[in-house]
Design a protein around this motif. Structure first.
Motif, PDB file in Angstrom:
ATOM      1  N   THR A 183       0.687  -1.229   0.020  1.00 29.25           N
ATOM      2  CA  THR A 183       0.111   0.066   0.134  1.00 29.25           C
ATOM      3  C   THR A 183       0.784   1.189   0.129  1.00 29.25           C
ATOM      4  O   THR A 183       2.009   1.269   0.258  1.00 29.25           O
ATOM      5  CB  THR A 183      -0.913  -0.063   1.240  1.00 29.25           C
ATOM      6  N   PRO A 184       0.223   2.289  -0.411  1.00 24.45           N
ATOM      7  CA  PRO A 184       1.148   3.739  -0.231  1.00 24.45           C
ATOM      8  C   PRO A 184       1.584   4.225   0.975  1.00 24.45           C
ATOM      9  O   PRO A 184       2.620   4.570   1.016  1.00 24.45           O
ATOM     10  CB  PRO A 184       0.154   4.741  -1.132  1.00 24.45           C
ATOM     11  N   ILE A 185       0.879   3.768   1.905  1.00 25.93           N
ATOM     12  CA  ILE A 185       1.478   4.219   3.435  1.00 25.93           C
ATOM     13  C   ILE A 185       1.666   2.884   4.171  1.00 25.93           C
ATOM     14  O   ILE A 185       0.632   2.010   4.151  1.00 25.93           O
ATOM     15  CB  ILE A 185       0.294   4.951   3.734  1.00 25.93           C
ATOM     16  N   LEU A 186       2.627   2.718   4.746  1.00 24.48           N
ATOM     17  CA  LEU A 186       3.049   1.631   5.538  1.00 24.48           C
ATOM     18  C   LEU A 186       3.609   2.103   7.056  1.00 24.48           C
ATOM     19  O   LEU A 186       4.510   2.931   6.955  1.00 24.48           O
ATOM     20  CB  LEU A 186       4.205   0.928   4.933  1.00 24.48           C
ATOM     21  N   ILE A 187       2.835   1.617   8.081  1.00 26.88           N
ATOM     22  CA  ILE A 187       3.083   2.020   9.259  1.00 26.88           C
ATOM     23  C   ILE A 187       3.571   0.742  10.278  1.00 26.88           C
ATOM     24  O   ILE A 187       2.810  -0.161  10.301  1.00 26.88           O
ATOM     25  CB  ILE A 187       1.940   2.680  10.009  1.00 26.88           C
ATOM     26  N   LEU A 188       4.544   0.673  10.623  1.00 28.37           N
ATOM     27  CA  LEU A 188       5.381  -0.032  11.618  1.00 28.37           C
ATOM     28  C   LEU A 188       5.749   0.341  12.997  1.00 28.37           C
ATOM     29  O   LEU A 188       6.309   1.102  13.248  1.00 28.37           O
ATOM     30  CB  LEU A 188       6.652  -0.698  11.051  1.00 28.37           C
ATOM     31  N   VAL A 216       6.756   5.443   4.647  1.00 28.18           N
ATOM     32  CA  VAL A 216       6.941   4.299   5.636  1.00 28.18           C
ATOM     33  C   VAL A 216       7.070   5.114   6.847  1.00 28.18           C
ATOM     34  O   VAL A 216       7.960   6.054   6.965  1.00 28.18           O
ATOM     35  CB  VAL A 216       8.133   3.586   5.196  1.00 28.18           C
ATOM     36  N   ILE A 217       6.081   4.851   7.735  1.00 24.57           N
ATOM     37  CA  ILE A 217       6.285   5.620   9.006  1.00 24.57           C
ATOM     38  C   ILE A 217       6.630   4.431   9.998  1.00 24.57           C
ATOM     39  O   ILE A 217       6.091   3.289  10.088  1.00 24.57           O
ATOM     40  CB  ILE A 217       5.177   6.129   9.533  1.00 24.57           C
ATOM     41  N   VAL A 218       7.600   4.619  10.747  1.00 24.68           N
ATOM     42  CA  VAL A 218       8.236   3.674  11.736  1.00 24.68           C
ATOM     43  C   VAL A 218       8.548   4.344  13.134  1.00 24.68           C
ATOM     44  O   VAL A 218       8.777   5.014  13.570  1.00 24.68           O
ATOM     45  CB  VAL A 218       9.758   3.129  11.559  1.00 24.68           C
ATOM     46  N   ILE A 219       7.621   3.434  14.109  1.00 24.97           N
ATOM     47  CA  ILE A 219       7.768   3.922  15.611  1.00 24.97           C
ATOM     48  C   ILE A 219       8.789   3.123  16.398  1.00 24.97           C
ATOM     49  O   ILE A 219       8.762   1.814  16.161  1.00 24.97           O
ATOM     50  CB  ILE A 219       6.147   3.482  16.176  1.00 24.97           C
ATOM     51  N   ALA A 220       9.658   3.711  16.892  1.00 25.96           N
ATOM     52  CA  ALA A 220      11.074   2.867  17.207  1.00 25.96           C
ATOM     53  C   ALA A 220      11.526   3.555  18.476  1.00 25.96           C
ATOM     54  O   ALA A 220      11.426   4.693  18.750  1.00 25.96           O
ATOM     55  CB  ALA A 220      11.828   2.822  16.048  1.00 25.96           C
ATOM     56  N   HIS A 221      12.225   2.700  19.313  1.00 29.46           N
ATOM     57  CA  HIS A 221      13.047   3.182  20.152  1.00 29.46           C
ATOM     58  C   HIS A 221      14.523   3.155  19.990  1.00 29.46           C
ATOM     59  O   HIS A 221      15.400   3.819  20.427  1.00 29.46           O
ATOM     60  CB  HIS A 221      12.800   2.213  21.368  1.00 29.46           C
ATOM     61  N   ARG A 222      14.717   1.976  19.230  1.00 31.85           N
ATOM     62  CA  ARG A 222      16.243   1.727  19.198  1.00 31.85           C
ATOM     63  C   ARG A 222      16.768   2.645  18.001  1.00 31.85           C
ATOM     64  O   ARG A 222      16.385   2.961  16.914  1.00 31.85           O
ATOM     65  CB  ARG A 222      16.400   0.114  18.504  1.00 31.85           C
ATOM     66  N   LEU A 223      17.987   3.103  18.520  1.00 32.42           N
ATOM     67  CA  LEU A 223      18.588   4.204  17.828  1.00 32.42           C
ATOM     68  C   LEU A 223      19.148   3.574  16.447  1.00 32.42           C
ATOM     69  O   LEU A 223      19.178   4.500  15.495  1.00 32.42           O
ATOM     70  CB  LEU A 223      19.965   4.515  18.622  1.00 32.42           C
ATOM     71  N   SER A 224      19.654   2.320  16.240  1.00 37.95           N
ATOM     72  CA  SER A 224      19.857   1.891  15.014  1.00 37.95           C
ATOM     73  C   SER A 224      18.854   1.842  14.134  1.00 37.95           C
ATOM     74  O   SER A 224      19.218   2.128  12.889  1.00 37.95           O
ATOM     75  CB  SER A 224      20.285   0.409  15.192  1.00 37.95           C
ATOM     76  N   THR A 225      17.606   1.770  14.358  1.00 38.01           N
ATOM     77  CA  THR A 225      16.598   1.904  13.496  1.00 38.01           C
ATOM     78  C   THR A 225      16.246   3.227  13.214  1.00 38.01           C
ATOM     79  O   THR A 225      16.035   3.688  11.961  1.00 38.01           O
ATOM     80  CB  THR A 225      15.149   1.377  13.881  1.00 38.01           C
TER      81      THR A 225
END
Length: 266
Positions: A183-188, A216-225
Motif C-alpha cells: 500500500t502507499p502508506i506503511l506504518i510499523l 513508511v512511518i516507523v515507531i521505534a525506540h532503537r537508535l539503530s532503526t
C-alpha cells in the motif's frame, strides 16, 4: 463467555465520512492536532508535521510520549480531538473507512499468527499473492531459510508442536504480511524490537527500498532503526519537540533528541 458478550455489546465503529481517497501520491500532514482519551487523559497537544511519500519517517521518543496514539490517528483507529490530519489534502474525517484503510498497512507491535500455514499467514495481507511473492518478502525479513528448513516448508501449519515460533520469528511473519500488501502508506510499530542486528539491517534496507514509492512511518525506540530515517519526529509528553534528520538533530546542543541519544549510548 463474558469476553465474547462484551465484544458483541461494543459500539460499532462509526462511519463519519463518505469520500473516496484517490491513490496516495503526496503524503500525510498533521496541523495542530490534539487527542484526549474518553477518560480525560490528554495524549497529544498541538502536533504539526508532514510526512511525504518517498520518505521513511521515524516517530521517536521515550515511552508514553504518544507515538502509537499519533500513528493510530492516520488510519482513524482514533479520531483527533483537535486539529486536522490530511492525506493528499483530504481530511481523514471525510474519508470512507474502507477507502482510507485500503491504502494504509499497519503492522502492530503485538504480533498474531493464525492457525493456518505459514504461507497463508503471510498471504493474509494479500489473499491472491503467489508463492513467489511470499518467498520474496520472507527473504526480505530474513525468515526464508528458517521456513525452508521445516519439513513442510511454507505449508507448515502453525499451532502444532512442530511449528513453535520465537517472538522474533512471529514478528517477521507479521512484517512480511505488511510488506506483501504493497500500500502507499506503511506504518510499523516497533518492527525491530525482537530482531537481531543482522536481520534488523536487512529490514531497514528493505524499508529504504520500499520507501522509494511509498511513505513508511516507523515507531521505534532503537537508535539503530531511528538514525536511518529520512526524517525523525521526536515526541515528549505528547508534543513534537524537534523534527529533522539524525545529523540535524544531533547538531542541536542541549537538544531533546540529542539527550535521548546520549542516554541510549550511555
Amino acid at each position: 463467555g463474558r469476553r465474547v458478550f462484551a465484544m458483541l455489546d461494543m459500539e460499532q465503529e462509526r462511519e463519519v465520512g463518505d469520500q473516496l481517497l484517490p491513490t496516495v501520491a503526496e503524503g500525510v500532514a498533521f496541523q495542530n492536532v490534539g487527542f484526549v482519551y474518553p477518560d480525560g487523559r490528554r495524549a497529544l497537544t498541538d502536533v504539526s508535521f508532514e510526512a511525504k511519500v518517498g520518505e521513511i519517517v521515524a516517530l521517536a521518543g521515550p515511552t508514553g510520549a504518544g507515538k502509537t496514539t499519533l500513528a493510530y490517528l492516520i488510519p482513524r483507529y482514533h479520531i483527533a480531538s483537535e486539529g486536522q490530519i490530511s492525506i493528499d489534502g483530504h481530511d481523514v474525517k471525510d474519508l470512507a473507512i474502507d477507502s482510507l484503510r485500503g491504502q494504509i498497512t499497519y503492522v502492530f507491535q503485538e504480533t498474531e499468527t493464525l492457525a493456518e500455514s505459514i504461507a497463508d499467514n503471510i498471504r493474509y495481507g494479500k489473499p491472491d499473492a503467489t508463492i513467489e511473492e511470499i518467498e520474496r518478502v520472507a527473504r526480505i525479513v530474513g525468515i526464508h531459510d528458517f521456513i525452508s528448513e521445516l519439513p513442510d516448508g511454507y505449508d507448515t501449519h502453525l499451532g502444532t508442536t512442530s511449528s513453535k515460533l520465537s517472538v522474533g520469528q512471529k514478528q517477521r511473519i507479521s512484517i512480511a504480511r505488511g510488506l506483501i500488501r504493497d500500500t502507499p502508506i506503511l506504518i510499523l510499530d516497533e518492527p525491530t524490537s525482537a530482531l537481531d542486528p543482522e536481520t534488523e539491517g536487512y529490514l531497514i534496507s528493505a524499508l529504504q527500498e520500499a520507501a522509494k514509492d511509498r511513505l513508511v512511518i516507523v515507531i521505534a525506540h532503537r537508535l539503530s532503526t531511528i538514525r536511518k530515517a529520512d526524517s525523525i519526529v521526536f515526541l515528549e509528553e505528547g508534543q513534537v519537540r524537534e523534527q529533522g534528520s539524525h545529523e540535524e538533530l544531533m547538531a542541536v546542543e542541549s537538544g531533546h533528541y540529542r539527550r535521548f541519544v546520549d542516554l541510549q549510548s550511555a
